[in-house]
Write an enzyme that holds these catalytic residues in place. Structure first.
Site, PDB file in Angstrom:
ATOM      1  N   GLY A  36       0.781  -1.226   0.000  1.00  0.00           N
ATOM      2  CA  GLY A  36       0.000   0.000   0.000  1.00  0.00           C
ATOM      3  C   GLY A  36       0.810   1.273   0.000  1.00  0.00           C
ATOM      4  CB  SER A  38       0.999   3.721  -4.902  1.00  0.00           C
ATOM      5  OG  SER A  38       2.211   3.401  -5.528  1.00  0.00           O
ATOM      6  N   GLY A 113       8.814  -2.115  -4.629  1.00  0.00           N
ATOM      7  CA  GLY A 113       9.180  -3.167  -3.685  1.00  0.00           C
ATOM      8  C   GLY A 113       9.575  -4.458  -4.358  1.00  0.00           C
ATOM      9  N   GLY A 467      43.267 -11.006 -31.911  1.00  0.00           N
ATOM     10  CA  GLY A 467      42.568 -11.748 -32.958  1.00  0.00           C
ATOM     11  C   GLY A 467      42.134 -13.093 -32.416  1.00  0.00           C
ATOM     12  N   GLY A 472      46.733 -16.388 -36.365  1.00  0.00           N
ATOM     13  CA  GLY A 472      48.107 -16.182 -36.817  1.00  0.00           C
ATOM     14  C   GLY A 472      48.863 -15.128 -36.038  1.00  0.00           C
ATOM     15  CE  LYS A 473      46.046 -14.137 -30.678  1.00  0.00           C
ATOM     16  NZ  LYS A 473      45.151 -15.140 -31.251  1.00  0.00           N
ATOM     17  CB  SER A 541      43.303  -9.087 -25.898  1.00  0.00           C
ATOM     18  OG  SER A 541      43.997  -9.056 -27.128  1.00  0.00           O
TER      19      SER A 541
END
Lengths: 640, 301
Positions: A36, A38, A113, A467, A472-473, A541
């Site tokens: 109650g 409101s 609530g 990547g 292929g990093k 990453s």
């Protein structure tokens, strides 16, 4: 609107004079759905005659159309605002309502609530001095009551009203009230409330709201409005130590230099000795300037402009405080955090932190535990989800002056902002500074980064390869290293093979661990750059935020992002480590590209495509970039 | 040594803090000035907030070209007296097409000359923060709006996706092209505004005070014949009546009330004794319960 009706009609000037002397109180109402709330607020507005006739007509027609009270007025409809929620019949956000009596103006935060809306209640509570906890007389103290009390206490509310509602449904039985009050006092004893007052009410019928009800002759305490009109809440603020966060430096011309801000606590007088923080420079108050003339003194809550006797350097973000009792200054804290975003808080991830007058980058370095708001149990946690409350260590990029939140709300609060979306994702309350902050003093070394770089005749930097797995990093990074080595450069490659087995062997592949993995690699790279090396890192990453974090750790031009852009189908076909096969078979979890996202760089410094060009060719492209940007000049350093 | 801060002093301090925060953090702020009583209070607060400096932002009026003549005179004089930098923006496309309330109706006129014009102006001058004088007590949907209300690059307001706003720590961050509407009067009520005008002796347009004005009665409301652009219907002859206005806007859309209240205190007295709330005089609000919310989503201030 019927305040002192007679006076309005007979002596409007006297009426206005009286009205202009009113004080103000901010409070919050909380309770579960159907308690109650409101209705209570609607009742306060209605009974204090803050509803105009046309609003009343609208209310009556709305009540018939969508009310839940049959032919009677549904007060809740006065308060429930947004269309969406009106259809759902629940309050989904914080709404602010206003009413006033002859003594006070009130600002009410009406907060939902619902289980999932911790953030809304915290929002409403942050500016409230009093919390009204609604309890259904038939149900007594519930889990929700505990949760609301905890959040009220966490946000520093000291005065609590236990409004035991729907007394009409329990025949106004005194025992119901006493039992609830006893139970509540027992479990709220550790919440740090200064005052708990319980009042038997019926929001629907109006019992003990504005007037003492004949239905509760056994009740001798104040009715709700009487309590709200008389509770004293702010005398402590003015007697506390003086603090004024500087919001804006006021320089209309060369002859005037003032510091504008709102006084967070205490009182300041002309002639007072003050200290500016974090610089710790001292001076005296020369004048307290306002549009309405200079003041002899000013108190907490006033917005003023201070001028000082001496020309000391003060800027926005600083705090002016009394010389003898200044706040602490630190950049590392323990704090409680309430998380307010769908995207979880991960320790190690960089965010922006904003106090009342200063914004700066920072990280949550350690999540110590999280608190279950229903049971108050503390449990270990790796991340903080929406509406969760945790205790954390925080590390800011710059020092701030602060007080613990519990003693000073303005000086101990901050919000947390996501750097990508700019949304407010969390809020925090500082408990204390971590001692480390004041103990580590950076030694200015004669042998510095420039000296080391010069010795090696190179411009140190990190080439950050990002990547998918199998893109292929490492292959490209290794070729680049060979080329650089051949030219007499001092290099190092960090990759999964030499980091995951040692430095980071305690980390797995959850989002939280990935963030920490990158943070550590970033820190190591930073040290290597400081040592004068050209570093190549080869890690998936996947998150933009962490790559940006590393970029920001480094100096200008020291971070070169290399996007190894290879379609996932190509990577999966290459599958050098057999990982894609396992991921497909469901044998490994959190695999980037499958059940863990890869966020592509938007503006990589170098963009190589190993599906289209051979690794050697890609390495050429990178060397070319280094040459063009002055990283490989004959004398190495100083070409920035 | 303590003092009791009155509610007006507290409201004033809160508004000043909000304005200073915007001045410190926004790149290109502006104060929207509608010439009404709330705007007058907001302007007065801005003069206070930065004193002895002038407000470090311009004041902008979106002129629909149908405002009461007195409003325009008042605007120019007040800005001049206070040494403010005034920008007047008019939707020239609308003017070219001859958009007006009599020819196009109130909805189209307001949309083109006010809502669209405001968007145009914000885009044109690249304002990233705009102060407005809206209050939470004005309308149900406003009760939940933040002090710092975020607008997308398309000027839309998303009521489901508002930033949490705690203490007086305001998040002023936004992406390129996005903007923030800032409401320093959020926590003021209509009564607070009148009390403050009275206490601080703030000048407001005399349209708020009753005097004999030429009006015609139309659809149950009284409208002032402010210039000869108002086409009179059959049987309509302007009559001189003692009237005042509760809100100020475009004269063809702003109903007058008959009243004898010719001083500020009379007006406040009458307002306190009357039982009809202020927005009833504004034609645009006579709509379904959720109308204001819809308009806000579309970018109406």
């Amino acid at each position: 609107m019927a305040h002192q009706d007679d006076l309005i009609a007979t002596d409007i000037d006297a009426y206005l004079k009286a009205q202009e002397e009113k004080s103000m109180l901010r409070f919050i109402t909380c309770g579960s759905v159907d308690d109650g709330k409101s209705t209570l607020i609607g009742r306060l507005l209605y009974d204090s005659k803050m509803i105009f006739e046309d609003q009343l007509n609208a209310l009556e027609s709305d009540s018939k159309k969508m009310g839940t009270q049959g032919e009677e007025i549904d007060f809740a409809l006065l308060v429930d605002g947004l269309a969406a929620e009106r259809e759902q019949g629940i309050t989904i956000d914080v709404a602010y309502r206003f009413f006033s009596t002859d003594k006070r103006k009130f600002i009410v935060a009406d907060t939902p609530g619902h289980e999932q809306y911790t953030r809304n209640m915290a929002t409403g509570a942050s500016t409230a001095d009093v919390a009204i906890l609604l309890i259904d007389a038939r149900k007594g103290v519930l889990t929700q009551t505990r949760r609301h009390s905890f959040i009220a206490s966490l946000l520093g509310i000291k005065h609590v009203v236990l409004a035991v509602n729907k007394m009409d449904l329990v025949d106004y039985d005194q025992k119901v009230l006493t039992d609830i009050e006893l139970e509540y006092r027992e479990f709220a004893k550790n919440f740090g409330f200064k005052q708990i007052v319980s009042i038997p009410v019926s929001a629907l019928k109006g019992d003990n709201i504005l007037n003492h009800s004949e239905n509760t002759p056994w009740y001798n305490g104040p009715c709700l409005l009487e309590y709200l009109e008389t509770v004293e809440v702010d005398d402590d603020r003015q007697t506390a130590d003086f603090r004024m966060p500087v919001q804006w430096v006021n320089r209309p011309n060369l002859d005037f230099r003032g510091f504008s801000g709102s006084i967070a606590s205490g009182t300041v007088r002309v002639g007072d000795s003050v200290k500016a923080l974090p610089s710790a420079k001292e001076s005296k108050i020369k004048s307290i300037v306002t549009y309405d003339g200079e003041l002899d003194y000013a108190v907490a809550g006033e917005a003023v402009t201070l001028t000082l006797e001496d020309e000391i350097d003060i800027s926005r973000g600083d705090v002016i405080a009394g010389k003898d009792n200044p706040p602490e200054v630190a950049d590392q804290f323990e704090a409680k955090i309430i998380w307010m975003s769908d995207e979880a808080m991960l320790p190690g991830r960089p965010y922006l932190f904003k106090t009342s007058n200063k914004m700066m980058p920072g990280v949550v370095t350690d999540l110590k535990n999280k608190v279950n708001v229903n049971t108050l149990e503390e449990t270990a946690a790796k991340k903080l989800e929406l509406n969760e409350i945790g205790r954390c260590n925080i590390n800011l990029d710059s020092q701030i002056a602060f007080d613990p939140y519990d003693t000073n709300r303005e000086m101990g609060s901050f919000i947390i902002i996501d750097r990508m979306t700019n949304n407010t994702v969390g809020v925090g309350m500082i408990d204390f500074a971590l001692r480390r902050a004041s103990n580590i003093h950076w030694q200015a070394m004669d042998v510095d980064k420039e000296a080391r770089a010069e010795q090696k005749h190179q411009k140190p930097a990190v080439l950050w390869f990002t990547g998918l797995s199998g893109s292929g990093k490492s292959t490209v990074a290794n070729i680049v290293e060979k080329r650089l080595f051949a030219r007499g450069r001092h290099t190092y490659v960090l990759d999964g093979d030499n980091v995951r087995h040692g430095l980071n062997k305690d980390l797995g592949f959850t989002d939280a661990d990935r963030v920490e993995n990158i943070r550590r690699v970033g820190e190591v790279s930073k040290l290597m750059v400081d040592a004068g090396l050209m570093v190549m890192t080869s890690f998936i990453s996947p998150f933009k935020t962490e790559r940006r974090m590393v970029r920001e750790m480094m100096g200008e031009g020291e971070f070169i992002e290399v996007f190894v852009d290879t379609p996932i189908e190509v990577c999966a076909e290459r599958d050098p480590k057999g990982l894609y096969k396992k991921a497909k078979a469901g044998e490994i979890k959190n695999f980037t590209g499958f059940d863990s996202p890869y966020e592509e760089p938007e503006r990589a410094d170098i963009h190589v495509k190993t599906a289209e060009f051979a690794a050697e060719k890609c390495a050429d492209q990178i060397i070319e970039y280094l040459e063009e940007n002055g990283y490989l000049n004959a004398n190495g350093n100083g070409q920035r | 040594m303590t003092k009791t801060l009155t509610h007006l002093k507290r409201l004033e301090a809160e508004s000043i803090q909000i304005m200073r925060e915007v001045a410190a953090e926004a790149e290109n702020p502006v104060m929207l000035y509608s010439i009404g009583k709330d705007s007058s209070v907001m302007l007065h607060l801005a003069m206070k907030a930065f004193y002895p400096s002038k407000p470090p932002f311009p004041v902008m009026h979106v002129d629909t070209t149908w405002k009461f003549r007195e409003m325009i005179e008042f605007r120019d004089r007040i800005c001049k007296e206070n040494g403010l930098d005034l920008i007047v923006h008019i939707n020239e496309e609308g003017v070219k097409e001859g958009v007006g309330p009599f020819t196009h109706g109130s909805a189209t006129h307001t949309d083109v000359m006010k809502t669209q014009a405001l968007k145009q102006a914000i885009d044109k001058y690249k304002f990233d923060a705009a102060f407005g004088g809206a209050r939470r007590d004005e309308e149900k949907s406003r009760a939940k709006e933040r002090v710092f209300s975020f607008r997308s690059a398309q000027h839309r307001w998303d009521p489901k996706n508002q930033r949490p706003e705690l203490w007086s720590v305001y998040n002023t961050r936004k992406a390129q092209g996005e903007s923030i509407r800032v409401f320093p009067l959020s926590n003021w009520t209509e009564l607070d505004i009148w009390q403050y005008i009275h206490l601080e002796n703030i000048e407001i347009p005399s349209l708020y005070l009753s005097e004999k004005r030429p009006v015609v009665e139309r659809d149950g409301q009284l409208f002032m014949v402010d210039d000869d652009r108002m086409p009179l219907r059959d049987g309509e002859t302007p009559e001189m009546k003692m009237v005042r206005f509760r809100t100020l806007g475009c004269y063809p859309l702003t109903g007058a009330v008959e009243s004898e209240a010719s001083t500020l205190t009379d007006v406040i007295q009458e307002m306190l004794l009357t039982t009809t709330s202020e927005r009833q005089g504004r034609v645009i609000d006579h709509d379904s319960a959720a109308s204001m919310e819809k308009k806000k989503q579309e970018g109406y201030f």
